[in-house]
Design a protein around this motif. Structure first.
Motif, short mmCIF file in Angstrom:
data_model
loop_
_atom_site.label_atom_id
_atom_site.label_comp_id
_atom_site.label_asym_id
_atom_site.label_seq_id
_atom_site.Cartn_x
_atom_site.Cartn_y
_atom_site.Cartn_z
N LYS A 1 -15.20 -10.48 -1.80
CA LYS A 1 -16.04 -10.09 -2.93
C LYS A 1 -17.28 -10.98 -3.02
CE LYS A 1 -13.93 -9.70 -6.91
NZ LYS A 1 -12.95 -9.56 -8.01
N THR A 2 -17.10 -12.30 -2.80
CA THR A 2 -18.25 -13.20 -2.88
C THR A 2 -19.26 -12.93 -1.78
OG1 THR A 2 -17.29 -14.98 -1.56
CG2 THR A 2 -16.88 -15.05 -3.94
N HIS A 3 -18.83 -12.27 -0.71
CA HIS A 3 -19.74 -11.91 0.38
C HIS A 3 -20.26 -10.47 0.24
CE1 HIS A 3 -19.62 -15.48 2.96
NE2 HIS A 3 -18.41 -15.65 2.46
N GLY A 4 -19.98 -9.85 -0.91
CA GLY A 4 -20.56 -8.55 -1.21
C GLY A 4 -19.75 -7.34 -0.80
N TYR A 5 -18.54 -7.54 -0.31
CA TYR A 5 -17.72 -6.39 0.08
C TYR A 5 -16.99 -5.85 -1.15
CZ TYR A 5 -18.67 -8.15 4.72
OH TYR A 5 -19.30 -8.59 5.84
N LYS A 6 -17.07 -4.54 -1.33
CA LYS A 6 -16.45 -3.92 -2.50
C LYS A 6 -15.13 -3.24 -2.15
CE LYS A 6 -20.71 -3.21 -5.03
NZ LYS A 6 -20.47 -4.32 -5.91
N ARG A 7 -14.87 -3.04 -0.85
CA ARG A 7 -13.65 -2.36 -0.43
C ARG A 7 -13.05 -3.11 0.76
NH1 ARG A 7 -14.34 3.86 0.21
NH2 ARG A 7 -14.97 3.23 2.27
N VAL A 8 -11.73 -3.05 0.87
CA VAL A 8 -11.00 -3.66 1.97
C VAL A 8 -9.86 -2.70 2.32
CG1 VAL A 8 -9.70 -5.67 2.75
CG2 VAL A 8 -11.51 -5.97 1.06
N SER A 9 -9.60 -2.51 3.62
CA SER A 9 -8.53 -1.61 4.02
C SER A 9 -7.49 -2.34 4.85
CB SER A 9 -9.10 -0.43 4.82
OG SER A 9 -9.60 -0.87 6.06
N LEU A 10 -6.35 -1.70 4.99
CA LEU A 10 -5.30 -2.20 5.89
C LEU A 10 -4.38 -1.05 6.24
CD1 LEU A 10 -2.48 -2.42 4.09
CD2 LEU A 10 -3.57 -4.48 3.25
N SER A 11 -3.62 -1.28 7.29
CA SER A 11 -2.62 -0.32 7.72
C SER A 11 -1.26 -1.00 7.62
CB SER A 11 -2.90 0.08 9.17
OG SER A 11 -1.84 0.82 9.69
N VAL A 12 -0.27 -0.26 7.14
CA VAL A 12 1.07 -0.83 7.00
C VAL A 12 2.12 0.24 7.30
CG1 VAL A 12 1.15 -0.39 4.50
CG2 VAL A 12 2.59 -2.19 5.48
N GLN A 13 3.15 -0.18 8.01
CA GLN A 13 4.28 0.72 8.26
C GLN A 13 4.95 1.04 6.92
OE1 GLN A 13 3.63 1.53 11.59
NE2 GLN A 13 5.81 1.37 12.00
N LYS A 14 5.32 2.28 6.72
CA LYS A 14 5.95 2.69 5.46
C LYS A 14 7.22 1.88 5.18
CE LYS A 14 4.21 7.41 5.45
NZ LYS A 14 4.55 8.84 5.59
N ALA A 15 7.94 1.50 6.23
CA ALA A 15 9.20 0.76 6.06
C ALA A 15 8.99 -0.73 5.82
CB ALA A 15 10.08 0.97 7.29
N ASN A 16 7.75 -1.21 5.89
CA ASN A 16 7.47 -2.64 5.77
C ASN A 16 7.54 -3.06 4.29
OD1 ASN A 16 6.32 -5.24 5.74
ND2 ASN A 16 4.96 -4.76 7.43
N TYR A 17 8.36 -4.06 4.00
CA TYR A 17 8.51 -4.54 2.62
C TYR A 17 7.17 -5.00 2.03
CZ TYR A 17 7.99 -9.23 4.47
OH TYR A 17 7.47 -10.33 5.08
N ALA A 18 6.21 -5.40 2.86
CA ALA A 18 4.92 -5.90 2.37
C ALA A 18 4.10 -4.80 1.69
CB ALA A 18 4.12 -6.52 3.51
N ALA A 19 4.39 -3.54 1.97
CA ALA A 19 3.63 -2.45 1.36
C ALA A 19 3.68 -2.54 -0.17
CB ALA A 19 4.15 -1.10 1.84
N GLU A 20 4.82 -2.93 -0.71
CA GLU A 20 4.95 -3.06 -2.16
C GLU A 20 4.05 -4.18 -2.69
OE1 GLU A 20 5.82 -2.21 -5.97
OE2 GLU A 20 6.21 -0.99 -4.21
N MET A 21 3.97 -5.28 -1.98
CA MET A 21 3.08 -6.38 -2.37
C MET A 21 1.64 -5.91 -2.38
SD MET A 21 0.90 -8.99 -0.76
CE MET A 21 1.58 -9.50 0.80
N TYR A 22 1.24 -5.13 -1.38
CA TYR A 22 -0.13 -4.63 -1.33
C TYR A 22 -0.43 -3.76 -2.55
CZ TYR A 22 0.34 -6.01 3.60
OH TYR A 22 0.57 -6.70 4.76
N ARG A 23 0.54 -2.92 -2.91
CA ARG A 23 0.36 -2.07 -4.10
C ARG A 23 0.19 -2.92 -5.36
NH1 ARG A 23 3.43 2.27 -1.76
NH2 ARG A 23 5.43 1.43 -2.40
N LYS A 24 1.01 -3.95 -5.48
CA LYS A 24 0.96 -4.79 -6.69
C LYS A 24 -0.38 -5.49 -6.87
CE LYS A 24 5.86 -5.74 -7.31
NZ LYS A 24 6.94 -6.70 -7.11
N ILE A 25 -1.06 -5.79 -5.77
CA ILE A 25 -2.36 -6.46 -5.92
C ILE A 25 -3.52 -5.47 -5.90
CG2 ILE A 25 -1.59 -8.72 -5.15
CD1 ILE A 25 -2.81 -8.20 -2.47
N GLY A 26 -3.20 -4.17 -5.92
CA GLY A 26 -4.24 -3.18 -6.14
C GLY A 26 -4.61 -2.28 -4.98
#
Length: 160
Positions: free
Chosen positions: A115-140
């Protein structure tokens, strides 16, 4: 657990290959792929010549003097590619340091840095079965595309 999150030093960039391998999601009961899988072109986009592009950013988590995790972003045509203005993100923690909040804090720090470098969007790819997907959802992060095995997720500054 005491840990520090800081910018990755240029001389530490070679560690990204180790963290890239650690980032590969391996479902229970499946044998891990050989380490040389990271030499494949579709994975090399994450680490090849890292630091050479203005859109390359990396943070590490340290416990004591040991680097235990990394989160990095660059604009690349990877699995999570949205467009040529949106950085894609990768994150990895050594197994013994997972599920302790370190990954969440690394993600938040990276989103703040971008954000401080001016980016308004960030993407990632995650396997549906990966437990980290829930963490990504929680942070937006929100699911914007899906296929049989994975989601492409997008974080947008205007929604936070």
């Amino acid at each position: 657990m005491e840990y520090t999150i800081r910018e990755m030093k240029v001389e530490e960039y070679p560690l990204l290959s180790n963290f890239l391998y650690e980032a590969i999601f391996i479902p229970n009961g499946i044998a891990p792929p050989p380490k040389n899988i990271i030499a494949s072109p579709e994975l090399q986009v994450y680490v090849e010549h890292f630091g050479a592009l203005k859109d390359d950013f990396a943070l590490v988590a340290e416990v004591g003097e040991k680097i235990v995790g990394a989160v990095w972003a660059r604009i690349m045509n990877d699995y999570g590619h949205i467009d040529d203005k949106t950085p894609s993100l990768a994150i990895s923690l050594y197994k013994e340091y997972r599920s302790q909040g370190i990954g969440t804090e690394m993600m938040k720090e990276m989103l703040s840095l971008l954000k401080t470098h001016g980016y308004k969007r960030v993407s990632l790819s995650v396997q549906k079965a990966n437990y980290a997907a829930e963490m990504y959802r929680k942070i937006g992060f929100e699911i914007v595309k899906a296929n049989e095995d994975e989601w492409i997720m997008l974080w947008h500054e205007d929604r936070h």
